[in-house]
Motif scaffolding. Structure first.
Motif, PDB file in Angstrom:
ATOM      1  N   ALA A 164     -14.785  13.123 -44.161  1.00 43.32           N
ATOM      2  CA  ALA A 164     -14.967  11.676 -44.070  1.00 43.32           C
ATOM      3  C   ALA A 164     -14.200  10.958 -45.178  1.00 43.32           C
ATOM      4  N   ARG A 165     -14.220  11.526 -46.378  1.00 43.90           N
ATOM      5  CA  ARG A 165     -13.485  10.907 -47.491  1.00 43.90           C
ATOM      6  C   ARG A 165     -11.978  10.945 -47.242  1.00 43.90           C
ATOM      7  N   LEU A 166     -11.517  12.010 -46.607  1.00 45.11           N
ATOM      8  CA  LEU A 166     -10.071  12.168 -46.402  1.00 45.11           C
ATOM      9  C   LEU A 166      -9.506  11.188 -45.379  1.00 45.11           C
ATOM     10  N   THR A 167     -10.360  10.572 -44.564  1.00 47.38           N
ATOM     11  CA  THR A 167      -9.848   9.589 -43.613  1.00 47.38           C
ATOM     12  C   THR A 167      -9.213   8.401 -44.333  1.00 47.38           C
ATOM     13  N   SER A 168      -9.730   8.079 -45.514  1.00 49.49           N
ATOM     14  CA  SER A 168      -9.125   6.990 -46.280  1.00 49.49           C
ATOM     15  C   SER A 168      -7.771   7.401 -46.846  1.00 49.49           C
TER      16      SER A 168
END
Length: 444
Positions: free
Chosen positions: A287-291
């Protein structure tokens, strides 16, 4: 007939720039003279059909499901309606921009685009109304795609065209970043209907900048500057017609490359969290890597745009595509940091549109640029629309995304080969590009 591209030169010749200092001076002058135009088209591209309805649709899926009980997957199908309309109407909008002027076409299309949003906000129980709204968005907003905005920029920037197109494409990137931050809270506070009306009002904002900052649609200022620097004014407006372009191998190589890139990558982008968790990342990390994806797309637009002005564009495009192919291959192997996969995905998705706009202007000139690029952009949209379908079906059949990642890597290698086969620019369509290859511009 358009001039035939010359044979490919050696790598050292392709990277040569015989007059680096004067070229940097020309780039600075172009940006100083046309910076307001750049701001206008960047905002316009961020609030146009290629950005606003696409990046806000996921934020309306939940509220529409709650309001009407529509299955969330069926609400998301509106994106397919939109991309189909971009494919069908983009070339027509480009043709009108070449004949009537891009600013006129954009102005009319912005108004129709906003009105289509107002109509969509009035929908009731039938999901067919919602699909009809996205049909109208695609029909009325066809002139707000990058096709028309790139026409305005290409007429004003020559030495710095790649960087200018890269900056323009940060508009959609900023929309992708900002929409999830502000729109959900607005929908919760005021409802989805008012949110649609607010987006309609926002879509009208480029009109103020277009008429206040963009004076004329044919680049007379940049043409006169080039004339003072010894370039031919006629060369700025020269180029192939669509009929001539379709008889050039570069046209079909660009269509093949752009379709394959989007066909290979968008399905992975849509299913990014699932892909990352399957290949070794935790759900929280995924989820963090989507940014990181959005950030890598924004940075790659500026970096790639700058490189297009300094190096031979097909060399840049092929290298970026091969890096993405390697990223997909490593992701399929597993055991690597998920950030590497996301960055490899982002740099190719982040540079595809501005790269294709740049090379289209160099190989075909500006005479029918919008119409020609409209077809290229249309196949880009077609690849993007069909990519999630094959990715999902393959994952459903095999129970894994890894096979799709291997296939995506192979498709990207083919796309890179298509880009590498483009050959040298025709010198008649842009003296800056010709000089960057070590050649001299043709005299008018």
């Amino acid at each position: 007939m358009p001039p035939r591209p010359e044979s490919t030169s050696t790598l050292s010749t392709l990277l040569a720039d015989s007059e680096p200092a004067p070229k940097r001076t020309r780039i600075r002058k172009e940006f100083a003279a046309s910076f307001p135009v750049l701001i206008a088209v960047t905002l316009g591209s961020g609030l146009g059909i290629g950005s606003l309805p696409a990046f806000t649709l996921p934020l309306f899926i939940g509220p529409l499901h709650d309001a009407f009980g529509w299955p969330k997957s069926e609400v998301g199908m509106a994106y397919s309606v939109l991309t189909a309309m971009i494919f069908l109407c983009g070339p027509l909008a480009g043709r009108l921009a070449d004949r009537l002027g891009a600013r006129r076409v954009i102005a009319v299309s912005v108004v129709l685009f906003a009105l289509a949003m107002v109509v969509t906000a009035q929908m009731h129980g039938s999901i067919g109304w919602f699909y009809g709204g996205y049909f109208l968005l695609g029909l009325g907003g066809a002139g707000t795609t990058y096709v028309c905005y790139a026409k305005i920029l290409s007429a004003r920037f020559d030495a710095g065209r790649g960087l200018a197109l890269g900056v323009m494409m940060t508009g959609p990137g900023m929309m992708a970043v900002l929409a999830p931050l502000f729109l959900p809270a607005f929908i919760d506070a005021h409802g989805w209907r008012i949110a649609w009306l607010a987006l309609a009002a926002l879509a009208l904002l480029p009109l103020l900048l277009l008429f206040g900052l963009v004076h004329g649609a044919r680049g007379t200022q940049v043409a006169s500057r080039h004339a003072r620097e010894g370039a031919s004014v006629a060369a700025i407006a020269e180029g192939a017609t669509l009929g001539q372009a379709v008889r050039m191998r570069q046209f079909w190589l660009m269509i093949a490359a752009t379709f394959l890139i989007m066909f290979a990558l968008v399905g992975t982008q849509i299913n990014l969290i699932a892909v990352l968790t399957e290949t070794g990342s935790s759900k929280a990390e995924a989820a963090r890597l989507t940014s990181v994806l959005g950030l890598s797309m924004l940075v790659s637009r500026i970096v790639c745009g700058s490189l297009l002005d300094l190096l031979f564009a097909p060399l840049v495009g092929a290298t970026v595509t091969l890096v993405s192919a390697l990223g997909m291959l490593l992701a399929a192997q597993g055991g690597i940091a998920g950030a590497l996969t996301v960055i490899a995905l982002g740099i190719s998705l982040g540079t595809e549109t501005d790269f294709m706009a740049y090379v289209a202007s160099r190989y075909f000139g500006l005479r029918a640029f919008s119409e020609i690029f409209g077809w290229i952009f249309g196949f880009m949209a077609l690849g993007a629309a069909s990519s999630p379908l094959w990715t999902g079906m393959l994952q459903h059949a095999l129970g894994t995304f890894r096979t799709g990642l291997y296939l995506s890597s192979a498709l990207l290698v083919v796309a890179a080969a298509c880009i590498a086969a483009l050959g040298r620019y025709p010198a008649a369509y842009g003296h800056e590009a010709s000089r960057a290859q070590g050649g001299a511009p043709e005299a008018a």
